[in-house]
Design a protein around this motif. Structure first.
Motif, PDB file in Angstrom:
ATOM      1  N   TRP A 121       0.839  -1.251   0.129  1.00  0.00           N
ATOM      2  CA  TRP A 121       0.370   0.049   0.178  1.00  0.00           C
ATOM      3  C   TRP A 121       0.746   1.109   0.497  1.00  0.00           C
ATOM      4  N   SER A 122       0.459   1.899  -0.431  1.00  0.00           N
ATOM      5  CA  SER A 122       1.025   3.812  -0.349  1.00  0.00           C
ATOM      6  C   SER A 122       0.995   4.371   1.297  1.00  0.00           C
ATOM      7  N   TRP A 123       1.293   5.356   1.000  1.00  0.00           N
ATOM      8  CA  TRP A 123       1.424   6.188   2.195  1.00  0.00           C
ATOM      9  C   TRP A 123       1.498   8.040   2.627  1.00  0.00           C
ATOM     10  N   ARG A 124       1.109   8.148   3.193  1.00  0.00           N
ATOM     11  CA  ARG A 124       1.633  10.305   3.392  1.00  0.00           C
ATOM     12  C   ARG A 124       2.019  10.323   4.340  1.00  0.00           C
ATOM     13  N   ARG A 125       2.530  11.161   4.593  1.00  0.00           N
ATOM     14  CA  ARG A 125       2.490  12.536   5.786  1.00  0.00           C
ATOM     15  C   ARG A 125       1.911  13.546   5.453  1.00  0.00           C
ATOM     16  N   PRO A 126       0.978  14.129   5.873  1.00  0.00           N
ATOM     17  CA  PRO A 126       0.284  15.394   5.385  1.00  0.00           C
ATOM     18  C   PRO A 126       0.752  16.399   5.897  1.00  0.00           C
ATOM     19  N   LEU A 127       1.549  17.034   5.577  1.00  0.00           N
ATOM     20  CA  LEU A 127       1.762  18.208   6.302  1.00  0.00           C
ATOM     21  C   LEU A 127       1.059  19.330   7.186  1.00  0.00           C
ATOM     22  N   ASP A 128      -0.111  19.467   6.038  1.00  0.00           N
ATOM     23  CA  ASP A 128      -0.740  20.772   6.235  1.00  0.00           C
ATOM     24  C   ASP A 128      -1.864  20.023   7.077  1.00  0.00           C
ATOM     25  N   MET A 129      -1.910  18.786   7.654  1.00  0.00           N
ATOM     26  CA  MET A 129      -3.330  18.240   8.467  1.00  0.00           C
ATOM     27  C   MET A 129      -2.672  18.636   9.625  1.00  0.00           C
ATOM     28  N   CYS A 130      -1.473  18.238  10.302  1.00  0.00           N
ATOM     29  CA  CYS A 130      -1.144  17.564  11.682  1.00  0.00           C
ATOM     30  C   CYS A 130      -0.676  19.457  12.242  1.00  0.00           C
ATOM     31  N   ALA A 131      -1.196  19.444  13.565  1.00  0.00           N
ATOM     32  CA  ALA A 131      -0.276  21.353  14.310  1.00  0.00           C
ATOM     33  C   ALA A 131       0.816  20.114  14.615  1.00  0.00           C
ATOM     34  N   GLN A 132       1.815  20.991  14.160  1.00  0.00           N
ATOM     35  CA  GLN A 132       3.589  20.870  14.518  1.00  0.00           C
ATOM     36  C   GLN A 132       4.055  21.878  15.475  1.00  0.00           C
ATOM     37  N   SER A 133       4.488  20.733  16.302  1.00  0.00           N
ATOM     38  CA  SER A 133       4.987  21.110  18.290  1.00  0.00           C
ATOM     39  C   SER A 133       6.244  21.707  17.831  1.00  0.00           C
ATOM     40  N   ARG A 134       6.131  22.921  18.623  1.00  0.00           N
ATOM     41  CA  ARG A 134       7.524  23.824  18.720  1.00  0.00           C
ATOM     42  C   ARG A 134       8.573  22.981  19.824  1.00  0.00           C
ATOM     43  N   ARG A 135       7.611  22.093  20.478  1.00  0.00           N
ATOM     44  CA  ARG A 135       8.490  21.396  22.094  1.00  0.00           C
ATOM     45  C   ARG A 135       9.249  20.336  21.711  1.00  0.00           C
ATOM     46  N   ASN A 159      -7.573  21.962  16.760  1.00  0.00           N
ATOM     47  CA  ASN A 159      -7.759  21.291  18.451  1.00  0.00           C
ATOM     48  C   ASN A 159      -6.199  21.089  18.966  1.00  0.00           C
ATOM     49  N   MET A 160      -5.053  21.394  18.591  1.00  0.00           N
ATOM     50  CA  MET A 160      -4.646  20.550  19.619  1.00  0.00           C
ATOM     51  C   MET A 160      -3.464  22.207  19.108  1.00  0.00           C
ATOM     52  N   ASN A 161      -2.038  21.878  19.876  1.00  0.00           N
ATOM     53  CA  ASN A 161      -1.896  23.040  19.825  1.00  0.00           C
ATOM     54  C   ASN A 161      -0.612  22.539  21.316  1.00  0.00           C
ATOM     55  N   ASP A 162       0.338  23.633  21.260  1.00  0.00           N
ATOM     56  CA  ASP A 162       1.491  23.158  22.869  1.00  0.00           C
ATOM     57  C   ASP A 162       0.791  23.847  23.225  1.00  0.00           C
ATOM     58  N   GLU A 163      -0.085  25.232  23.477  1.00  0.00           N
ATOM     59  CA  GLU A 163      -0.681  25.828  24.757  1.00  0.00           C
ATOM     60  C   GLU A 163      -1.558  25.235  25.519  1.00  0.00           C
ATOM     61  N   ASN A 164      -2.443  24.186  24.737  1.00  0.00           N
ATOM     62  CA  ASN A 164      -3.239  22.840  25.165  1.00  0.00           C
ATOM     63  C   ASN A 164      -2.142  22.057  25.334  1.00  0.00           C
ATOM     64  N   ALA A 165      -1.115  21.054  25.214  1.00  0.00           N
ATOM     65  CA  ALA A 165      -0.580  19.601  25.532  1.00  0.00           C
ATOM     66  C   ALA A 165      -0.583  19.654  26.609  1.00  0.00           C
ATOM     67  N   TYR A 167      -2.872  20.567  29.350  1.00  0.00           N
ATOM     68  CA  TYR A 167      -4.003  20.387  29.562  1.00  0.00           C
ATOM     69  C   TYR A 167      -4.469  18.722  29.296  1.00  0.00           C
ATOM     70  N   HIS A 168      -4.022  18.363  28.251  1.00  0.00           N
ATOM     71  CA  HIS A 168      -3.954  17.064  27.476  1.00  0.00           C
ATOM     72  C   HIS A 168      -3.774  15.764  28.336  1.00  0.00           C
ATOM     73  N   ARG A 169      -2.266  16.678  27.992  1.00  0.00           N
ATOM     74  CA  ARG A 169      -1.128  14.951  29.258  1.00  0.00           C
ATOM     75  C   ARG A 169      -2.322  14.777  30.253  1.00  0.00           C
ATOM     76  N   ARG A 170      -2.906  15.962  30.960  1.00  0.00           N
ATOM     77  CA  ARG A 170      -3.347  15.331  32.703  1.00  0.00           C
ATOM     78  C   ARG A 170      -4.974  15.087  32.358  1.00  0.00           C
ATOM     79  N   ARG A 171      -5.070  15.273  31.091  1.00  0.00           N
ATOM     80  CA  ARG A 171      -6.324  15.171  31.010  1.00  0.00           C
ATOM     81  C   ARG A 171      -6.419  12.613  30.737  1.00  0.00           C
ATOM     82  N   TYR A 172      -5.485  12.292  29.742  1.00  0.00           N
ATOM     83  CA  TYR A 172      -5.158  11.534  30.009  1.00  0.00           C
ATOM     84  C   TYR A 172      -4.662  10.492  31.087  1.00  0.00           C
TER      85      TYR A 172
END
Length: 183
Positions: A121-135, A159-165, A167-172
């Protein structure tokens, strides 16, 4: 899907390369995953549109791998595309591209996919689809959140960024602790 599935698939891929397609014998455990027999809350893949796999890259980065059963392709959801060059990512994803069609064919539940089960099968890594972390160090929580959002059909970037990471870590962590997290 869990990391044990990844390890077994990678091991089988090495055997496949060593033995060649004609002499290769697929590990029955991998077929049991597809049939929904290997996970505590397993579901047969034939009742799914996509399978989500946590994939560790070079023991230092987590990405979400989406096995798209509708389009017979793989999607890599990566929060730090700068970390892994496209060729290197391809080396990590290639075993899935080769083995997934073989596993599905052996499971005898995907005959409707026809020729898609006879080739990688083919694969792709869509750059415009995922939030990119700076940390550094947030790839695990990004991977989980990317799976959650993709599964719900929600945009990943908004819906996902460094500012709410954090929060999500603690929630998980709380959901895992109290047992309310659904796979």
């Amino acid at each position: 899907m869990n990391d044990l599935f990844c390890q077994q698939l990678m091991g089988n891929f090495l055997e496949y390369k060593r033995q060649g397609r004609k002499n290769f014998v697929l590990n029955a455990d991998l077929v049991d995953y597809v049939k929904g027999k290997k996970l505590q809350r397993g579901r047969p893949w034939s009742k799914c549109k996509a399978i989500y796999v946590p994939l560790n890259i070079n023991d230092n980065h987590w990405v979400a791998l989406v096995i798209d059963l509708m389009n017979c392709s793989l999607i890599v959801l990566d929060n730090d595309c700068r970390l892994t060059k496209l060729d290197d990512m391809g080396n990590h994803v290639r075993p899935f591209c080769v083995m997934i069609p073989l596993i599905l064919r052996k499971a005898n539940k995907f005959k409707h996919l026809g020729q898609q089960l006879t080739r990688p099968w083919s694969w792709r890594r869509p750059l415009d689809m995922c939030a990119q972390s700076r940390r550094s160090g947030d790839c695990g929580v990004y991977m989980l959140k990317h799976i959650e959002l993709h599964l719900m059909g929600l945009p990943l970037i908004e819906n996902m960024n460094d500012e709410n990471a954090e929060y999500h870590r603690r929630r998980y962590a709380i959901e895992i602790f109290d047992g309310s997290m659904e796979p």
